[in-house]
Write an enzyme that holds these catalytic residues in place. Structure first.
Site, PDB file in Angstrom:
ATOM      1  N   CYS A  18       0.810  -1.221   0.000  1.00 18.99           N
ATOM      2  CA  CYS A  18       0.000   0.000   0.000  1.00 18.99           C
ATOM      3  C   CYS A  18       0.845   1.274   0.000  1.00 18.99           C
ATOM      4  O   CYS A  18       0.313   2.358   0.240  1.00 18.99           O
ATOM      5  CB  CYS A  18      -0.960  -0.030   1.184  1.00 18.99           C
ATOM      6  SG  CYS A  18      -2.259  -1.272   0.944  1.00 18.99           S
ATOM      7  N   GLY A  19       2.140   1.154  -0.247  1.00 20.81           N
ATOM      8  CA  GLY A  19       2.968   2.366  -0.303  1.00 20.81           C
ATOM      9  C   GLY A  19       3.974   2.478   0.829  1.00 20.81           C
ATOM     10  O   GLY A  19       4.492   3.566   1.105  1.00 20.81           O
TER      11      GLY A  19
ATOM     12  N   HIS B 206       3.587  -4.270   9.200  1.00 24.49           N
ATOM     13  CA  HIS B 206       2.336  -4.600   8.500  1.00 24.49           C
ATOM     14  C   HIS B 206       1.331  -5.205   9.493  1.00 24.49           C
ATOM     15  O   HIS B 206       0.293  -5.708   9.089  1.00 24.49           O
ATOM     16  CB  HIS B 206       2.568  -5.648   7.409  1.00 24.49           C
ATOM     17  CG  HIS B 206       3.353  -5.175   6.225  1.00 24.49           C
ATOM     18  ND1 HIS B 206       3.153  -3.964   5.623  1.00 24.49           N
ATOM     19  CD2 HIS B 206       4.343  -5.784   5.526  1.00 24.49           C
ATOM     20  CE1 HIS B 206       3.981  -3.848   4.594  1.00 24.49           C
ATOM     21  NE2 HIS B 206       4.718  -4.930   4.529  1.00 24.49           N
TER      22      HIS B 206
ATOM     23  N   ARG C  79      -4.275   2.028   0.674  1.00 23.07           N
ATOM     24  CA  ARG C  79      -4.351   2.040  -0.791  1.00 23.07           C
ATOM     25  C   ARG C  79      -5.614   1.291  -1.189  1.00 23.07           C
ATOM     26  O   ARG C  79      -6.002   0.320  -0.500  1.00 23.07           O
ATOM     27  CB  ARG C  79      -3.121   1.320  -1.369  1.00 23.07           C
ATOM     28  CG  ARG C  79      -3.012   1.385  -2.877  1.00 23.07           C
ATOM     29  CD  ARG C  79      -1.777   0.660  -3.375  1.00 23.07           C
ATOM     30  NE  ARG C  79      -1.492   0.986  -4.760  1.00 23.07           N
ATOM     31  CZ  ARG C  79      -0.540   0.399  -5.479  1.00 23.07           C
ATOM     32  NH1 ARG C  79       0.227  -0.535  -4.942  1.00 23.07           N
ATOM     33  NH2 ARG C  79      -0.343   0.749  -6.729  1.00 23.07           N
TER      34      ARG C  79
ATOM     35  N   SER D  91      -0.878  -5.632  -6.890  1.00 25.24           N
ATOM     36  CA  SER D  91       0.503  -5.481  -6.428  1.00 25.24           C
ATOM     37  C   SER D  91       0.911  -6.662  -5.525  1.00 25.24           C
ATOM     38  O   SER D  91       2.012  -7.208  -5.631  1.00 25.24           O
ATOM     39  CB  SER D  91       0.621  -4.153  -5.666  1.00 25.24           C
ATOM     40  OG  SER D  91       1.945  -3.908  -5.322  1.00 25.24           O
TER      41      SER D  91
ATOM     42  N   SER E  35      12.144  10.799  -4.129  1.00 28.29           N
ATOM     43  CA  SER E  35      11.198   9.708  -3.812  1.00 28.29           C
ATOM     44  C   SER E  35      10.248   9.462  -4.976  1.00 28.29           C
ATOM     45  O   SER E  35       9.284   8.701  -4.829  1.00 28.29           O
ATOM     46  CB  SER E  35      10.387  10.050  -2.553  1.00 28.29           C
ATOM     47  OG  SER E  35       9.506  11.123  -2.830  1.00 28.29           O
TER      48      SER E  35
ATOM     49  N   ARG F 135       7.142  -1.584  -9.349  1.00 22.83           N
ATOM     50  CA  ARG F 135       6.613  -2.203 -10.561  1.00 22.83           C
ATOM     51  C   ARG F 135       5.948  -1.136 -11.430  1.00 22.83           C
ATOM     52  O   ARG F 135       6.598  -0.502 -12.231  1.00 22.83           O
ATOM     53  CB  ARG F 135       5.626  -3.310 -10.140  1.00 22.83           C
ATOM     54  CG  ARG F 135       5.241  -4.304 -11.186  1.00 22.83           C
ATOM     55  CD  ARG F 135       4.207  -5.268 -10.599  1.00 22.83           C
ATOM     56  NE  ARG F 135       3.058  -4.581 -10.055  1.00 22.83           N
ATOM     57  CZ  ARG F 135       1.953  -4.283 -10.745  1.00 22.83           C
ATOM     58  NH1 ARG F 135       1.829  -4.680 -11.978  1.00 22.83           N
ATOM     59  NH2 ARG F 135       0.946  -3.627 -10.163  1.00 22.83           N
TER      60      ARG F 135
HETATM   61  S1  PPS Z   1       5.713  -3.911   0.721  1.00 25.14           S
HETATM   62  O1  PPS Z   1       6.400  -5.099   0.136  1.00 25.14           O
HETATM   63  O2  PPS Z   1       4.476  -4.301   1.411  1.00 25.14           O
HETATM   64  O3  PPS Z   1       6.591  -3.125   1.568  1.00 25.14           O
HETATM   65  O4  PPS Z   1       5.302  -3.066  -0.575  1.00 25.14           O
HETATM   66  P1  PPS Z   1       4.950  -1.507  -0.548  1.00 25.14           P
HETATM   67  O5  PPS Z   1       6.201  -0.751  -0.540  1.00 25.14           O
HETATM   68  O6  PPS Z   1       3.933  -1.221   0.491  1.00 25.14           O
HETATM   69  O7  PPS Z   1       4.209  -1.323  -1.949  1.00 25.14           O
HETATM   70  C1  PPS Z   1       4.824  -1.516  -3.197  1.00 25.14           C
HETATM   71  C2  PPS Z   1       3.999  -0.731  -4.207  1.00 25.14           C
HETATM   72  O8  PPS Z   1       4.349   0.668  -4.093  1.00 25.14           O
HETATM   73  C3  PPS Z   1       4.795   1.131  -5.363  1.00 25.14           C
HETATM   74  N1  PPS Z   1       5.807   2.186  -5.209  1.00 25.14           N
HETATM   75  C4  PPS Z   1       5.604   3.451  -5.609  1.00 25.14           C
HETATM   76  N2  PPS Z   1       4.530   4.067  -6.143  1.00 25.14           N
HETATM   77  C5  PPS Z   1       4.658   5.372  -6.458  1.00 25.14           C
HETATM   78  N3  PPS Z   1       5.800   6.086  -6.274  1.00 25.14           N
HETATM   79  C6  PPS Z   1       6.895   5.504  -5.738  1.00 25.14           C
HETATM   80  N4  PPS Z   1       7.999   6.222  -5.556  1.00 25.14           N
HETATM   81  C7  PPS Z   1       6.827   4.126  -5.379  1.00 25.14           C
HETATM   82  N5  PPS Z   1       7.701   3.248  -4.820  1.00 25.14           N
HETATM   83  C8  PPS Z   1       7.052   2.075  -4.727  1.00 25.14           C
HETATM   84  C9  PPS Z   1       5.351  -0.124  -6.022  1.00 25.14           C
HETATM   85  O9  PPS Z   1       5.518   0.063  -7.408  1.00 25.14           O
HETATM   86  C10 PPS Z   1       4.295  -1.141  -5.645  1.00 25.14           C
HETATM   87  O10 PPS Z   1       3.074  -0.944  -6.360  1.00 25.14           O
HETATM   88  P2  PPS Z   1       2.732  -1.662  -7.743  1.00 25.14           P
HETATM   89  O11 PPS Z   1       1.287  -1.396  -7.985  1.00 25.14           O
HETATM   90  O12 PPS Z   1       3.031  -3.113  -7.594  1.00 25.14           O
HETATM   91  O13 PPS Z   1       3.582  -1.006  -8.784  1.00 25.14           O
END
Ligand code: PPS
Length: 291
Positions: free
Chosen positions: A49-50, A101, A120, A128, A224, A249
C-alpha cells in the site's frame, strides 16, 4: 472444478495469522513483545500500500532530501518489526521509526508514540500483492500462481497479514486520534507536497526543518519519485528474481483494470460495500466506488 485446483501461496500459520514463510518465526514472536516507546514513530501499512515509498520519504525528510548513499540500507534505519524482531529494534537509537504490516490489535501501542497509516485501494493493492507473492519465491512458493488464484485467497482474507479490511477498518476508525496520521497512496500520487507538509507537522521536531526550505521539499519529491525509485530496484528488493516484475513495478493508480474480470470487480466491490457500510471509507476512493 477449476476452483478446487487453485494454487495457494505457502504461509506460516501462527494461530490463524498468516505470515510469509521467508520471515523467521522468532522475529514474529519477538515483535509481538516489543514495548512501544513514547518517541517511536510507526509506519503501518497493509502490504503493498505504499510502505517503501513512505519509508523513503521519511528517510529523506530526516536527511534534508539527500538520497541514501550506495552503502546505506533503508531497512537499517527504518526496520521491519516482524521481520527482524524486537531485539534488533531495541538496539537502535531513539527516536525510532519502525515499519510494520501488523494489524492494529498486534501493533505495539504507546499513547505518546505516533502512527502513520498509509491505505491504498484494495483493487490496486491485490494486483501489487499478487506480483509480490509470485516474485518472492522463497517467501511464498507461488511463482506459477495466477492472478485468479491469488484473488481467491485475497477476497477470503487468506493471505499474509490477514484480511485487507480487518487491517484498514480499525485504523480508519482511529484516523482522527492525535497520534494517528491517516494517508492514502492515491493522495500521495496526486500531490506529494501537501503530504510532506502534513507529515512534518504531525511528527514535529526536526521534521519541521525540511518544510521551511523549498529546495529541500523539492529534493524529497524528486528523490522519492517513481522515476528515481525505479532506477534503483536492487536497493528496495535485492531478492526479486530477474524474470519477475521488479519491486517498484507500475506505481500507478488504476492499473488493476488490466487484471480484473467483471465478476472479480463486482465481488470485490460487494465485499468493500459490506465491510465498509456505515463508514466514510468509500469517499476515499470515489473514482472506484461510484455510488
Ligand atoms: S511492501 O512489500 O508491502 O513493503 O510493498 P509496498 O512498498 O507497500 O508497496 C509496493 C507498491 O508501491 C509502489 N511504489 C511506488 N509508487 C509510487 N511512487 C513511488 N515512488 C513508489 N515506490 C514504490 C510499487 O511500485 C508497488 O506498487 P505496484 O502497484 O506493484 O507497482
Amino acid at each position: 472444478m477449476r476452483s478446487m485446483n487453485r494454487k495457494k501461496p505457502s504461509y506460516y500459520d501462527h494461530d490463524g495469522f498468516l505470515m510469509p514463510i521467508g520471515f523467521p518465526i522468532e522475529g514474529f514472536i519477538s515483535a509481538l513483545r516489543y514495548q512501544a516507546q513514547p518517541s517511536d514513530v510507526f509506519l503501518v501499512t497493509y502490504p503493498k500500500c505504499g510502505t517503501t515509498w513512505t519509508q523513503y520519504i521519511l528517510w529523506l525528510m530526516q536527511h534534508q532530501g539527500e538520497p541514501l548513499s550506495p552503502s546505506e540500507k533503508l531497512e537499517d534505519y527504518i526496520p521491519h518489526l516482524e521481520e527482524i524482531g524486537k531485539e534488533t529494534i531495541e538496539k537502535l537509537r531513539q527516536p525510532r521509526v519502525i515499519k510494520t504490516h501488523f494489524p492494529r490489535q498486534l501493533t505495539p501501542y504507546h499513547p505518546a508514540a505516533k502512527y502513520i497509516y498509509v491505505a491504498r485501494n484494495p483493487f490496486d493493492c491485490v494486483v501489487s500483492f499478487y506480483h509480490h507473492t509470485r516474485g518472492f519465491i522463497q517467501h511464498y512458493n507461488f511463482a506459477d500462481g495466477t492472478f485468479d488464484d491469488f484473488f481467491e485467497c485475497f477476497i477470503r482474507g487468506e493471505v499474509d497479514f490477514g484480511d485487507y479490511f480487518d487491517h484498514l477498518l480499525p485504523w480508519y476508525e482511529y484516523r482522527d486520534e492525535e497520534n494517528v496520521l491517516f494517508l492514502t497512496y492515491e493522495n500521495m500520487k496526486a500531490d506529494l507536497r501537501p503530504i510532506i507538509i502534513k507529515i512534518a507537522n504531525f511528527l514535529g521536531g526536526d521534521y519541521l526543518n525540511c518544510i521551511e526550505n523549498e529546495e529541500i521539499i523539492n529534493k524529497i519529491i524528486v528523490n522519492s519519485s517513481l522515476k528515481s525509485m525505479k532506477k534503483d530496484q536492487q536497493r528496495w528488493s535485492s531478492k526479486r528474481p530477474k524474470n519477475m516484475p521488479p519491486f517498484v513495478r507500475k506505481g500507478k493508480v488504476g492499473s488493476w483494470k488490466d487484471y480484473f474480470s467483471l465478476k472479480q470487480q463486482q465481488r470485490l466491490t460487494e465485499k468493500f460495500k459490506i465491510r465498509t457500510a456505515g463508514t466514510a471509507l468509500e469517499t476515499l476512493w470515489p473514482k472506484i466506488f461510484k455510488t
